[in-house]
Design a protein around this motif. Structure first.
Motif, PDB file in Angstrom:
ATOM      1  N   ARG A  16      40.999  52.866  31.901  1.00  0.00           N
ATOM      2  CA  ARG A  16      41.293  51.805  32.871  1.00  0.00           C
ATOM      3  C   ARG A  16      42.796  51.692  33.113  1.00  0.00           C
ATOM      4  O   ARG A  16      43.576  51.580  32.175  1.00  0.00           O
ATOM      5  CB  ARG A  16      40.737  50.469  32.371  1.00  0.00           C
ATOM      6  CG  ARG A  16      40.890  49.316  33.364  1.00  0.00           C
ATOM      7  CD  ARG A  16      40.073  48.130  32.905  1.00  0.00           C
ATOM      8  NE  ARG A  16      40.590  47.562  31.662  1.00  0.00           N
ATOM      9  CZ  ARG A  16      41.477  46.566  31.617  1.00  0.00           C
ATOM     10  NH1 ARG A  16      41.961  46.055  32.737  1.00  0.00           N
ATOM     11  NH2 ARG A  16      41.874  46.082  30.456  1.00  0.00           N
ATOM     12  N   ILE A  18      45.807  49.739  33.720  1.00  0.00           N
ATOM     13  CA  ILE A  18      46.133  48.322  33.526  1.00  0.00           C
ATOM     14  C   ILE A  18      47.467  47.935  34.171  1.00  0.00           C
ATOM     15  O   ILE A  18      47.727  46.753  34.393  1.00  0.00           O
ATOM     16  CB  ILE A  18      46.149  47.941  32.028  1.00  0.00           C
ATOM     17  CG1 ILE A  18      47.198  48.763  31.271  1.00  0.00           C
ATOM     18  CG2 ILE A  18      44.779  48.074  31.409  1.00  0.00           C
ATOM     19  CD1 ILE A  18      47.439  48.278  29.856  1.00  0.00           C
ATOM     20  N   CYS A  40      47.061  40.107  32.290  1.00  0.00           N
ATOM     21  CA  CYS A  40      47.236  40.990  33.458  1.00  0.00           C
ATOM     22  C   CYS A  40      48.233  42.121  33.186  1.00  0.00           C
ATOM     23  O   CYS A  40      48.313  43.076  33.948  1.00  0.00           O
ATOM     24  CB  CYS A  40      47.682  40.183  34.677  1.00  0.00           C
ATOM     25  SG  CYS A  40      49.399  39.607  34.569  1.00  0.00           S
ATOM     26  N   GLU A 168      49.049  41.562  39.710  1.00  0.00           N
ATOM     27  CA  GLU A 168      47.671  41.213  40.085  1.00  0.00           C
ATOM     28  C   GLU A 168      46.850  42.489  40.176  1.00  0.00           C
ATOM     29  O   GLU A 168      47.227  43.431  40.869  1.00  0.00           O
ATOM     30  CB  GLU A 168      47.667  40.478  41.434  1.00  0.00           C
ATOM     31  CG  GLU A 168      46.326  39.909  41.820  1.00  0.00           C
ATOM     32  CD  GLU A 168      46.402  39.087  43.093  1.00  0.00           C
ATOM     33  OE1 GLU A 168      45.587  38.152  43.241  1.00  0.00           O
ATOM     34  OE2 GLU A 168      47.272  39.367  43.953  1.00  0.00           O
ATOM     35  N   ASN A 169      45.748  42.519  39.433  1.00  0.00           N
ATOM     36  CA  ASN A 169      44.871  43.705  39.397  1.00  0.00           C
ATOM     37  C   ASN A 169      45.647  44.986  39.049  1.00  0.00           C
ATOM     38  O   ASN A 169      45.398  46.054  39.597  1.00  0.00           O
ATOM     39  CB  ASN A 169      44.153  43.883  40.748  1.00  0.00           C
ATOM     40  CG  ASN A 169      43.279  42.689  41.093  1.00  0.00           C
ATOM     41  OD1 ASN A 169      42.627  42.119  40.225  1.00  0.00           O
ATOM     42  ND2 ASN A 169      43.280  42.299  42.356  1.00  0.00           N
ATOM     43  N   GLY A 170      46.618  44.829  38.144  1.00  0.00           N
ATOM     44  CA  GLY A 170      47.364  45.975  37.649  1.00  0.00           C
ATOM     45  C   GLY A 170      48.527  46.404  38.521  1.00  0.00           C
ATOM     46  O   GLY A 170      49.309  47.271  38.126  1.00  0.00           O
ATOM     47  N   GLU A 171      48.677  45.841  39.723  1.00  0.00           N
ATOM     48  CA  GLU A 171      49.754  46.233  40.622  1.00  0.00           C
ATOM     49  C   GLU A 171      50.768  45.102  40.762  1.00  0.00           C
ATOM     50  O   GLU A 171      50.452  43.934  40.568  1.00  0.00           O
ATOM     51  CB  GLU A 171      49.185  46.622  41.987  1.00  0.00           C
ATOM     52  CG  GLU A 171      48.241  47.824  41.910  1.00  0.00           C
ATOM     53  CD  GLU A 171      48.031  48.485  43.256  1.00  0.00           C
ATOM     54  OE1 GLU A 171      48.727  48.114  44.215  1.00  0.00           O
ATOM     55  OE2 GLU A 171      47.175  49.378  43.338  1.00  0.00           O
ATOM     56  N   GLU A 265      38.868  43.107  52.738  1.00  0.00           N
ATOM     57  CA  GLU A 265      38.124  42.316  51.765  1.00  0.00           C
ATOM     58  C   GLU A 265      38.238  40.832  52.090  1.00  0.00           C
ATOM     59  O   GLU A 265      39.283  40.355  52.540  1.00  0.00           O
ATOM     60  CB  GLU A 265      38.666  42.567  50.348  1.00  0.00           C
ATOM     61  CG  GLU A 265      38.494  43.997  49.856  1.00  0.00           C
ATOM     62  CD  GLU A 265      37.037  44.381  49.694  1.00  0.00           C
ATOM     63  OE1 GLU A 265      36.224  43.487  49.406  1.00  0.00           O
ATOM     64  OE2 GLU A 265      36.720  45.578  49.861  1.00  0.00           O
ATOM     65  N   LYS A 268      39.236  35.457  48.277  1.00  0.00           N
ATOM     66  CA  LYS A 268      38.430  34.593  47.416  1.00  0.00           C
ATOM     67  C   LYS A 268      38.779  33.131  47.635  1.00  0.00           C
ATOM     68  O   LYS A 268      39.942  32.759  47.675  1.00  0.00           O
ATOM     69  CB  LYS A 268      38.652  34.967  45.946  1.00  0.00           C
ATOM     70  CG  LYS A 268      38.125  36.350  45.590  1.00  0.00           C
ATOM     71  CD  LYS A 268      38.385  36.684  44.133  1.00  0.00           C
ATOM     72  CE  LYS A 268      37.868  38.084  43.808  1.00  0.00           C
ATOM     73  NZ  LYS A 268      38.151  38.459  42.403  1.00  0.00           N
ATOM     74  N   LYS A 390      34.958  34.355  36.090  1.00  0.00           N
ATOM     75  CA  LYS A 390      34.100  35.146  36.965  1.00  0.00           C
ATOM     76  C   LYS A 390      32.645  34.974  36.544  1.00  0.00           C
ATOM     77  O   LYS A 390      32.356  34.490  35.449  1.00  0.00           O
ATOM     78  CB  LYS A 390      34.494  36.624  36.884  1.00  0.00           C
ATOM     79  CG  LYS A 390      35.910  36.897  37.355  1.00  0.00           C
ATOM     80  CD  LYS A 390      36.295  38.347  37.112  1.00  0.00           C
ATOM     81  CE  LYS A 390      37.743  38.614  37.514  1.00  0.00           C
ATOM     82  NZ  LYS A 390      38.157  39.986  37.178  1.00  0.00           N
TER      83      LYS A 390
END
Length: 543
Positions: A16, A18, A40, A168-171, A265, A268, A390
């Motif tokens: 994964r 990260i 994160c 955020e989300n690895g970036e 997308e 959220k 989640k």
């Protein structure tokens, strides 16, 4: 002047990804705050930059000297003697037998005492009281170099930083400006994403409808009538084939356009919570907790002496004061039912403490919250979603949750139980900024009384409508927000300073009048008379 950089950095955990940093640079005047959800990769980012962890790909380099205020490094912190150690009150101390706040102050003094081009901090405000945080802010604002700091303290990020790096989300994504500016830019980005998503959905729907229409036309094309002659039939067939081929080309073109549409997308959105006030036992009194004569000592150390306070029904009351002033002692006296503290009939207290003792590690998150909830599962799941859990997280065993997740789980458990008074001791510890803001919203929507301790000034400002300040073994109660309290305190301080100044001026005036009435041969009468009139003018200005 370039101080540090990262290029093409990637870090994996098993398979994964990260952390991914394409290009990141720090220049001399940069003061960058790093934010992101718990876990994160913020600390990993700092450790890669400082060479404590090797990246799997890419390069990381710091050009010059730096200090690193680490969150968990408590060993071998030796005594320091410098200007900063004196300011932070840790001259000559080492970490043995010190409180968390003192250890943090020692680390900061050590970092500020060096002549570095860069200061790196991983939660440097942890365990600091308000005075300590404000002192750190001033020192960093005066620092002539670059700053890179992980922090969940929004006021601190606003005061110190001129850029925010979000992971955020690895970036990573860099936003220019302090935390408030970041929020503004992030909201614009979210609105833009929502608009682009709506445009994408609308265009995809239009193309799909056009595709169905063309396909329908292809199917409905008429065959050659039976009574038609051969030559006419051939012409009709050729025309139909041409038309059909044209329609099929149009179908393929539309299908290609759909396939080439850039997928957007859906941003959220947090679900709304509708609190049913009938679910919890409501109190119908004005004051739920109070004391007119509170005394507490530990040996020779006096914590409270003839202290008084009131906690009003449905209020959100923050207990504030320096480290060691007695905030947690007051909370424990309330929980333990100290006889000096009045408790209204019907009060049901839900207590949150740092040991998270209300959670059963063998049960899932959902089971833990539901076992004492007066609300149904739909409400509980909605609340957990608002607290950034989640869907799959609710089925995790609580023993597998992170420290911040356990804090939120414990808060969710007491919020949904049949309590009408919540007593919270440092609920903001271990929470990332997003979780902190989610907890703020949950507490503001909670129907009932909340008493809490927090060193996070923005959290106190956003939640509290009453303040209990512990100062010099006494409690000062204030009906209003934290900003209003601090403004009033500043006004009183200015008033006290003015009173002291008037007293000093009057004392000097009395000395001058005495000399003017009976001057000695060494007295300068003209100079004394001039000073007398100057003091008169100053007294007029003070009044």
């Amino acid at each position: 002047m370039l101080i540090a950089e990262m290029n093409g950095v990637k870090k994996y955990y098993n398979d994964r990804l990260i952390l991914k940093v394409d290009d990141f640079k720090i220049y001399r005047n940069d003061r960058i705050g790093i934010i992101g959800l718990n876990g994160c990769g913020k600390t990993t980012f700092l450790n890669i930059l400082t060479g404590r962890i090797e990246p799997d790909e890419g390069m990381s380099r710091i050009y010059g000297t730096y200090s690193y205020i680490e969150q968990l490094e408590n060993d071998n912190i030796v005594a320091v003697e410098n200007i900063a150690s004196s300011k932070f009150g840790v001259s000559g101390l080492n970490n043995q037998g010190l409180s968390g706040g003192e250890v943090t102050r020692l680390k900061i003094a050590k970092a500020l005492g060096r002549d570095n081009a860069l200061i790196i901090g991983d939660e440097p405000t942890s365990n600091l009281d308000r005075e300590g945080i404000e002192l750190l802010q001033k020192e960093l604002e005066a620092f002539d170099g670059a700053i890179l700091v992980v922090s969940h303290d929004r006021d601190f990020l606003d005061a110190v930083c001129n850029a925010i790096l979000e992971i955020e989300n690895g970036e990573v994504c860099l936003y220019r400006g302090n935390y408030t500016k970041y929020k503004e830019l992030k909201e614009k980005k979210r609105k833009r994403a929502a608009f682009e998503y709506e445009q994408y959905v609308s265009e995809k729907k239009r193309l799909e409808e056009a595709l169905l229409e063309k396909k329908s036309k292809v199917k409905s094309m008429r065959k050659t009538p039976k009574r038609m002659g051969n030559s006419e039939a051939r012409l009709h067939k050729m025309g139909a084939q041409i038309a059909k081929a044209k329609l099929e080309r149009q179908v393929n073109a539309i299908r290609t356009r759909i396939e080439k549409l850039e997928v957007k997308e859906k941003p959220k959105e947090l679900p709304d919570i509708n609190v049913d006030i009938q679910k919890t036992t409501q109190l119908h009194c004005k004051v739920v907790l109070s004391s007119d004569k509170l005394n507490k000592s530990f040996g020779d150390k006096v914590i409270f002496e003839e202290a008084q306070f009131r906690v009003f029904n449905n209020s959100k009351t923050a207990v504030v004061g320096p480290n060691g002033s007695g905030k947690t002692t007051l909370i424990k006296m309330i929980i333990d039912g100290d006889p000096a503290i009045y408790r209204a009939i019907g009060v049901k207290i839900g207590y949150f403490s740092q040991d998270i003792s209300t959670l059963d590690g063998r049960k899932t998150l959902l089971q833990n919250v539901m076992e004492s909830s007066v609300y149904d599962e739909t409400f509980v799941r909605t609340l957990l979603a608002r607290l950034l859990f989640k869907r799959e997280d609710v089925m995790k065993r609580t023993s597998l949750l992170s420290g911040g997740e356990k804090v939120k789980a414990a808060l969710a458990k007491i919020i949904t139980s049949d309590f009408n008074v919540l007593v919270l001791d440092e609920p903001t510890n271990y929470l990332d900024i997003y979780s902190m803001e989610a907890v703020e919203e949950a507490l503001l929507e909670y129907i009932g009384t909340v008493i809490f301790i927090s060193h996070d000034r923005r959290f106190v400002s956003n939640v509290a409508d009453h303040i209990i300040s512990i100062e010099n073994q006494k409690t000062i109660c204030f009906d209003g927000t934290y900003e209003e309290y601090m403004k009033k305190k500043e006004e009183l301080s200015i008033k006290d300073d003015k009173s002291e100044k008037i007293m000093i001026l009057k004392h000097r005036m009395a000395e001058i009048l005495s000399k003017l009435s009976m001057p000695s041969k060494n007295d300068d009468i003209e100079a004394l008379d001039k000073e007398y009139h100057e003091i008169l003018e100053k007294l007029k200005q003070c009044r």
